[in-house]
Design an enzyme around this catalytic site. Structure first.
Site: not given
Length: 214
Positions: A124, A142
Site C-alpha cells: 500500500k 487502504d
DNA sequence: ATCCCGAGGG
DNA sequence: CCCTCTGGAT
C-alpha cells in the site's frame, strides 16, 4: 451479497466525483519524496491529522535520510510518540533511512520492488509513492477504499489485491490518476466505517449498499 | 492469525 | 466504553 456496479454506474460515479472535486489532493503533509514516504509509513493505522501534527515539527528538522539518522531512533520517538505503533515505526524509519543512503544514493526509488524492500514499506505504501510522487498508475487500497469498494459495489474484492485489480479493471482510464484520492476522501468523510452519511452522498442512487436508511 | 499502540469519535 | 484510523512484519 451486493452486485458490483455496472461500468455505466462507475463512470457516472467518477463523473460526479470529478465535478465536485476536479483536482483532489491527499491530506498527508510532506516536503519532498523522502518526507512523503515517511509520512505514508507513519500513517499506518493512524489518522492523517495525527500524522500531520507530529510531522509539522519533525520534517523541518529531518527532511532527508541523513538528518533522520542524525535525529536517531530515540529522537524520532519523541516526535511520533502520539502516533500509534510508534516503536515499530521509529525503528523502521531509521533503518529505511540508512538503506536509502547505502543502496539508493539517498533517493526514494521509483520501482515497487525497491520500495517494498524497505522496512515498514508494504504494498500500500509503495503504491501511494508510485502514484503520488512518480505519477505511475498504481492503485493503493487502504482501509477506506477497501470499505467503499466493497460496500458500494464500485470495486469489490475479497482482499486488497483483488480490490486493487478491480479499480484498475473497472475504473475508466480518464479517472485512474485521481481515483485514489477521490475514493479515499469519499470513504473518509461520507462513506464512513461506522455510520455512513448516505444522506450527503453524491452516489447514493448508484450505491449497492443495503442499509441506506440510517 | 497476531502483534504493534496512541488519539479521537460516538 | 468500544470502534476506527491512508498497514506491515512475524
Amino acid at each position: 451479497m451486493l452486485r458490483p456496479m455496472t461500468y455505466q454506474e462507475i463512470d457516472e460515479a467518477f463523473r460526479r466525483f470529478r465535478a465536485a472535486e476536479p483536482e483532489p489532493k491527499g491530506e498527508l503533509h510532506h516536503l519532498n519524496a523522502f518526507t512523503l514516504l515517511v509520512a505514508v509509513a507513519l500513517s499506518a493505522q493512524a489518522t492523517d491529522k495525527g500524522v500531520n501534527r507530529a510531522t509539522a515539527a519533525l520534517f523541518p528538522i529531518a527532511d532527508t535520510p541523513e538528518k533522520m539518522l542524525a535525529l536517531g531512533e530515540e529522537g524520532l520517538i519523541e516526535h511520533i510518540r502520539t502516533i500509534g505503533l510508534y516503536r515499530n515505526k521509529a525503528k523502521n524509519v531509521i533503518r529505511l533511512s540508512r538503506i536509502l543512503i547505502d543502496e539508493f544514493g539517498g533517493e526514494v526509488p521509483s520501482s515497487r520492488e525497491a520500495l517494498q524492500s524497505l522496512p515498514g514499506v508494504g504494498r500500500k505504501t509503495a503504491n501511494v509513492v508510485l502514484n503520488m510522487w512518480w505519477g505511475l498508475p498504481a492503485q493503493a487500497v487502504d482501509t477506506h477504499i477497501f470499505r467503499l469498494g466493497n460496500r458500494s459495489g464500485l470495486a469489490p474484492g475479497k482482499d486488497v489485491v483483488a480490490v486493487e485489480r478491480a479499480v484498475e479493471d473497472r475504473v475508466p482510464a480518464e479517472y485512474q490518476r485521481h481515483a485514489h484520492h477521490w475514493m479515499i476522501l469519499h470513504g473518509r468523510y461520507i462513506c464512513t466505517a461506522r455510520r455512513p452519511r448516505c444522506a450527503d452522498c453524491l452516489i447514493s442512487d448508484l450505491c449497492q449498499f443495503e442499509e441506506k436508511t440510517i
